[in-house]
Design a protein around this motif. Structure first.
Motif, PDB file in Angstrom:
ATOM      1  N   PRO A  19      13.623  62.420 -33.966  1.00 34.41           N
ATOM      2  CA  PRO A  19      12.181  62.275 -33.748  1.00 34.41           C
ATOM      3  C   PRO A  19      11.355  62.261 -35.030  1.00 34.41           C
ATOM      4  O   PRO A  19      10.292  61.625 -35.080  1.00 34.41           O
ATOM      5  CB  PRO A  19      11.816  63.502 -32.903  1.00 34.41           C
ATOM      6  N   PHE A  20      11.825  62.924 -36.052  1.00 35.02           N
ATOM      7  CA  PHE A  20      11.055  63.027 -37.290  1.00 35.02           C
ATOM      8  C   PHE A  20      11.378  61.917 -38.280  1.00 35.02           C
ATOM      9  O   PHE A  20      10.713  61.780 -39.295  1.00 35.02           O
ATOM     10  CB  PHE A  20      11.305  64.384 -37.943  1.00 35.02           C
ATOM     11  N   LEU A  21      12.393  61.118 -38.005  1.00 35.47           N
ATOM     12  CA  LEU A  21      12.830  60.109 -38.953  1.00 35.47           C
ATOM     13  C   LEU A  21      12.382  58.698 -38.605  1.00 35.47           C
ATOM     14  O   LEU A  21      12.496  57.803 -39.429  1.00 35.47           O
ATOM     15  CB  LEU A  21      14.360  60.141 -39.077  1.00 35.47           C
ATOM     16  N   THR A  22      11.893  58.468 -37.418  1.00 39.25           N
ATOM     17  CA  THR A  22      11.486  57.140 -37.005  1.00 39.25           C
ATOM     18  C   THR A  22      10.042  57.139 -36.519  1.00 39.25           C
ATOM     19  O   THR A  22       9.595  58.095 -35.886  1.00 39.25           O
ATOM     20  CB  THR A  22      12.417  56.595 -35.897  1.00 39.25           C
ATOM     21  N   PRO A  23       9.297  56.060 -36.817  1.00 36.64           N
ATOM     22  CA  PRO A  23       7.907  55.969 -36.336  1.00 36.64           C
ATOM     23  C   PRO A  23       7.804  55.489 -34.894  1.00 36.64           C
ATOM     24  O   PRO A  23       6.716  55.358 -34.365  1.00 36.64           O
ATOM     25  CB  PRO A  23       7.266  54.970 -37.300  1.00 36.64           C
ATOM     26  N   GLY A  27      12.655  56.061 -30.354  1.00 36.77           N
ATOM     27  CA  GLY A  27      13.395  55.061 -31.100  1.00 36.77           C
ATOM     28  C   GLY A  27      13.234  53.650 -30.564  1.00 36.77           C
ATOM     29  O   GLY A  27      13.863  52.732 -31.071  1.00 36.77           O
ATOM     30  N   ILE A  28      12.380  53.459 -29.565  1.00 34.87           N
ATOM     31  CA  ILE A  28      12.250  52.157 -28.917  1.00 34.87           C
ATOM     32  C   ILE A  28      10.829  51.604 -28.998  1.00 34.87           C
ATOM     33  O   ILE A  28      10.615  50.467 -29.411  1.00 34.87           O
ATOM     34  CB  ILE A  28      12.677  52.250 -27.431  1.00 34.87           C
ATOM     35  N   PHE A  29       9.848  52.405 -28.590  1.00 35.05           N
ATOM     36  CA  PHE A  29       8.478  51.927 -28.445  1.00 35.05           C
ATOM     37  C   PHE A  29       7.697  52.126 -29.743  1.00 35.05           C
ATOM     38  O   PHE A  29       7.552  53.257 -30.215  1.00 35.05           O
ATOM     39  CB  PHE A  29       7.773  52.680 -27.307  1.00 35.05           C
ATOM     40  N   PRO A  30       7.159  51.039 -30.329  1.00 40.80           N
ATOM     41  CA  PRO A  30       6.401  51.189 -31.578  1.00 40.80           C
ATOM     42  C   PRO A  30       5.053  51.876 -31.329  1.00 40.80           C
ATOM     43  O   PRO A  30       4.385  51.621 -30.326  1.00 40.80           O
ATOM     44  CB  PRO A  30       6.221  49.748 -32.064  1.00 40.80           C
ATOM     45  N   LEU A  41       7.906  65.841 -27.421  1.00 41.61           N
ATOM     46  CA  LEU A  41       8.467  65.126 -26.277  1.00 41.61           C
ATOM     47  C   LEU A  41       9.861  64.606 -26.596  1.00 41.61           C
ATOM     48  O   LEU A  41      10.793  64.755 -25.796  1.00 41.61           O
ATOM     49  CB  LEU A  41       7.551  63.957 -25.888  1.00 41.61           C
ATOM     50  N   GLU A  42      10.028  64.026 -27.769  1.00 44.61           N
ATOM     51  CA  GLU A  42      11.340  63.506 -28.159  1.00 44.61           C
ATOM     52  C   GLU A  42      12.368  64.628 -28.337  1.00 44.61           C
ATOM     53  O   GLU A  42      13.545  64.446 -28.003  1.00 44.61           O
ATOM     54  CB  GLU A  42      11.223  62.701 -29.439  1.00 44.61           C
ATOM     55  N   LEU A  43      11.941  65.763 -28.872  1.00 37.76           N
ATOM     56  CA  LEU A  43      12.853  66.908 -28.980  1.00 37.76           C
ATOM     57  C   LEU A  43      13.313  67.367 -27.600  1.00 37.76           C
ATOM     58  O   LEU A  43      14.494  67.673 -27.394  1.00 37.76           O
ATOM     59  CB  LEU A  43      12.185  68.061 -29.719  1.00 37.76           C
TER      60      LEU A  43
END
Length: 99
Positions: A19-23, A27-30, A41-43
């Motif tokens: 979650p902290f490495l991708t914007p 990993g799917i929705f920009p 939420l991602e965690l």
């Protein structure tokens, strides 16, 4: 420890740091700007996937042991410790967040 335990720990480390490495959300929705709520939420989703996989691996190895709340408290804390390196990088070392 068996190979499946090592794979589970590696996946937990990856899911905790992702979650902290991708914007992107999951990993799917920009997203234009990803805030801390998105990270939480991602965690939560990553922990759910990891817990589900752990349950599946344990059920394939034999009977699943009943757990009390202490087990889950320790598991959540371990998952948050796994997330610490990427959290520090995102909020303390990343140059675009300074200022």
């Amino acid at each position: 420890m068996t190979a499946s335990m090592y794979v589970l720990l590696l996946l937990a480390f990856i899911f905790a740091n992702a979650p902290f490495l991708t914007p992107r959300l999951l990993g799917i929705f920009p997203l234009d700007k990803k805030h801390f709520g998105h990270h939480l939420l991602e965690l939560f989703v990553g922990f759910g996937i990891t817990a589900g996989l752990a349950y599946l691996l344990e059920s394939r190895a034999g009977s699943v042991h009943a757990q009390d709340w202490e087990f889950y408290a320790v598991t959540v804390c371990l998952y948050l410790v796994f997330a610490f390196p990427a959290f520090v990088w995102r909020y303390f070392w990343n140059a675009r967040n300074s200022g």
